[in-house]
Design a protein around this motif. Sequence first.
Motif, mmCIF file in Angstrom:
data_model
loop_
_atom_site.group_PDB
_atom_site.id
_atom_site.type_symbol
_atom_site.label_atom_id
_atom_site.label_comp_id
_atom_site.label_asym_id
_atom_site.label_seq_id
_atom_site.Cartn_x
_atom_site.Cartn_y
_atom_site.Cartn_z
ATOM 1 N N ARG A 92 4.054 0.334 2.401
ATOM 2 C CA ARG A 92 4.116 -0.760 3.365
ATOM 3 C C ARG A 92 3.854 -2.065 2.640
ATOM 4 N NH1 ARG A 92 5.076 3.352 5.682
ATOM 5 N NH2 ARG A 92 4.376 4.048 7.738
ATOM 6 N N GLU B 151 -2.145 -6.884 18.204
ATOM 7 C CA GLU B 151 -0.932 -6.201 17.728
ATOM 8 C C GLU B 151 0.261 -6.704 18.540
ATOM 9 O OE1 GLU B 151 -1.063 -2.003 16.912
ATOM 10 O OE2 GLU B 151 -3.245 -2.016 16.821
ATOM 11 N N THR C 52 -4.192 1.392 3.269
ATOM 12 C CA THR C 52 -4.108 0.272 4.219
ATOM 13 C C THR C 52 -5.453 0.079 4.913
ATOM 14 O OG1 THR C 52 -1.732 0.555 4.552
ATOM 15 C CG2 THR C 52 -2.937 -0.543 6.322
ATOM 16 N N THR D 257 0.856 -1.189 0.000
ATOM 17 C CA THR D 257 0.000 0.000 0.000
ATOM 18 C C THR D 257 0.890 1.236 0.000
ATOM 19 O OG1 THR D 257 -0.160 0.157 2.422
ATOM 20 C CG2 THR D 257 -1.774 -1.230 1.315
ATOM 21 N N GLN D 258 0.312 2.354 -0.462
ATOM 22 C CA GLN D 258 1.098 3.590 -0.603
ATOM 23 C C GLN D 258 0.682 4.674 0.380
ATOM 24 O OE1 GLN D 258 3.573 3.308 -2.501
ATOM 25 N NE2 GLN D 258 3.016 1.598 -3.839
ATOM 26 N N SER D 259 -0.362 4.394 1.163
ATOM 27 C CA SER D 259 -0.837 5.410 2.109
ATOM 28 C C SER D 259 -1.622 4.731 3.221
ATOM 29 C CB SER D 259 -1.757 6.407 1.408
ATOM 30 O OG SER D 259 -2.957 5.753 1.018
ATOM 31 N N ALA D 260 -1.789 5.477 4.326
ATOM 32 C CA ALA D 260 -2.586 4.954 5.442
ATOM 33 C C ALA D 260 -4.019 4.682 4.978
ATOM 34 C CB ALA D 260 -2.575 5.957 6.590
ATOM 35 N N ASN E 173 6.017 6.145 2.261
ATOM 36 C CA ASN E 173 4.759 5.705 2.861
ATOM 37 C C ASN E 173 4.341 4.323 2.381
ATOM 38 O OD1 ASN E 173 4.425 7.962 4.441
ATOM 39 N ND2 ASN E 173 3.241 9.060 2.899
ATOM 40 N N GLU F 210 7.096 -3.839 12.984
ATOM 41 C CA GLU F 210 7.639 -2.815 13.881
ATOM 42 C C GLU F 210 6.699 -1.624 14.082
ATOM 43 O OE1 GLU F 210 10.581 -0.460 10.819
ATOM 44 O OE2 GLU F 210 11.133 -2.493 11.425
ATOM 45 N N LEU F 211 7.086 -0.778 15.038
ATOM 46 C CA LEU F 211 6.332 0.428 15.365
ATOM 47 C C LEU F 211 6.115 1.259 14.101
ATOM 48 C CD1 LEU F 211 5.578 1.123 18.298
ATOM 49 C CD2 LEU F 211 7.437 2.779 18.306
ATOM 50 N N GLY F 212 4.888 1.701 13.891
ATOM 51 C CA GLY F 212 4.601 2.558 12.744
ATOM 52 C C GLY F 212 4.435 1.815 11.428
ATOM 53 N N SER F 213 4.462 0.482 11.480
ATOM 54 C CA SER F 213 4.334 -0.260 10.220
ATOM 55 C C SER F 213 2.887 -0.268 9.717
ATOM 56 C CB SER F 213 4.879 -1.688 10.370
ATOM 57 O OG SER F 213 4.220 -2.376 11.406
ATOM 58 N N GLY F 214 1.932 0.047 10.613
ATOM 59 C CA GLY F 214 0.545 0.159 10.153
ATOM 60 C C GLY F 214 -0.425 -0.836 10.781
ATOM 61 N N LYS F 215 -0.030 -1.472 11.876
ATOM 62 C CA LYS F 215 -0.893 -2.479 12.505
ATOM 63 C C LYS F 215 -2.224 -1.871 12.965
ATOM 64 C CE LYS F 215 2.323 -3.465 15.588
ATOM 65 N NZ LYS F 215 3.340 -2.527 15.067
ATOM 66 N N THR F 216 -2.140 -0.727 13.651
ATOM 67 C CA THR F 216 -3.367 -0.101 14.148
ATOM 68 C C THR F 216 -4.223 0.402 12.986
ATOM 69 O OG1 THR F 216 -2.315 0.518 16.233
ATOM 70 C CG2 THR F 216 -4.297 1.728 15.631
ATOM 71 N N THR F 217 -3.571 0.934 11.970
ATOM 72 C CA THR F 217 -4.303 1.426 10.790
ATOM 73 C C THR F 217 -5.070 0.290 10.114
ATOM 74 O OG1 THR F 217 -2.573 3.075 10.482
ATOM 75 C CG2 THR F 217 -4.014 2.650 8.592
HETATM 76 N N1 ADP Z 1 0.912 2.749 3.601
HETATM 77 C C1 ADP Z 1 0.670 3.034 4.904
HETATM 78 N N2 ADP Z 1 -0.034 2.154 5.652
HETATM 79 C C2 ADP Z 1 -0.259 2.396 6.970
HETATM 80 N N3 ADP Z 1 0.175 3.483 7.624
HETATM 81 C C3 ADP Z 1 0.878 4.399 6.916
HETATM 82 C C4 ADP Z 1 1.144 4.202 5.548
HETATM 83 N N4 ADP Z 1 1.876 5.272 5.105
HETATM 84 C C5 ADP Z 1 2.031 6.069 6.152
HETATM 85 N N5 ADP Z 1 1.448 5.570 7.252
HETATM 86 C C6 ADP Z 1 1.492 6.180 8.598
HETATM 87 O O1 ADP Z 1 2.261 5.293 9.436
HETATM 88 C C7 ADP Z 1 1.712 5.276 10.722
HETATM 89 C C8 ADP Z 1 1.263 3.867 11.066
HETATM 90 O O2 ADP Z 1 0.893 3.868 12.401
HETATM 91 P P1 ADP Z 1 0.124 2.696 13.116
HETATM 92 O O3 ADP Z 1 -0.957 2.172 12.236
HETATM 93 O O4 ADP Z 1 -0.249 3.204 14.451
HETATM 94 O O5 ADP Z 1 1.283 1.601 13.215
HETATM 95 P P2 ADP Z 1 1.567 0.504 14.328
HETATM 96 O O6 ADP Z 1 0.255 0.162 14.987
HETATM 97 O O7 ADP Z 1 2.143 -0.643 13.549
HETATM 98 O O8 ADP Z 1 2.561 1.075 15.273
HETATM 99 C C9 ADP Z 1 0.556 6.264 10.739
HETATM 100 O O9 ADP Z 1 1.027 7.504 11.172
HETATM 101 C C10 ADP Z 1 0.148 6.318 9.269
HETATM 102 O O10 ADP Z 1 -0.464 7.533 8.908
#
Ligand code: ADP
Length: 150
Positions: free
Chosen positions: A141, A115, A16, A10-13, A139, A38-45
């Motif tokens: 993932r 998570e 995802t 994916t290219q954006s939150a 961005n 890892e942290l910020g990889s997008g699990k919560t998203t």
């Molecule tokens: N392709 C993408 N998919 C998911 N999140 C993305 C993507 N590109 C950028 N982001 C940003 O990355 C962050 C992902 O955070 P989060 O979902 O909380 O991750 P995690 O739960 O894995 O720590 C958010 O700030 C989101 O906006």
Amino acid sequence: MVPERTEIVTQSAEETLARGQELAATIQAPLLVLLSGELGSGKTTLAKGIISGLGAAREEDVTSPTFTLVHVFRRSGENEGKVYHVDLYRVANFHDLETLGLEDVLTEPGILLVEWSERFRLRTDWPRLAIHLEHLEGNSRRIVIEREGP
Ligand SMILES: Nc1ncnc2c1ncn2[C@@H]1O[C@H](COP(=O)(O)OP(=O)(O)O)[C@@H](O)[C@H]1O
Ligand SMILES: [Mg+2]
């Protein structure tokens, strides 16, 4: 039905989130959704997409269970049941894990999203969807979804 292994980029939150909503349409209880990466990889998203896609909550009501550890959502109607969203990041040991009460959660068919699932292996024979997320450039993932069990 989810194929045995799916890999997407994916290219954006938003993308995802949308993929999570699509995935929600293919899953049913009981199911463990194991989110690793890892942290910020997008699990919560992705969880936000899945939980809102299941009709268990609005997007804005799905937040990271980092401090509260367990969030519970309820679905009504045809697909009645509970949806749990758990974060094991701050769970230090098996004793802490036990205090979350996941054993009770697993006694009644529901959907449990976890998570940091790589931290502990939960004991259950529920089918699993193992989802690993990885940062690529910017961005982007990579999201690898593997179906395990029946
Ligand atoms: N392709 C993408 N998919 C998911 N999140 C993305 C993507 N590109 C950028 N982001 C940003 O990355 C962050 C992902 O955070 P989060 O979902 O909380 O991750 P995690 O739960 O894995 O720590 C958010 O700030 C989101 O906006
Ligand atoms: Mg998170």
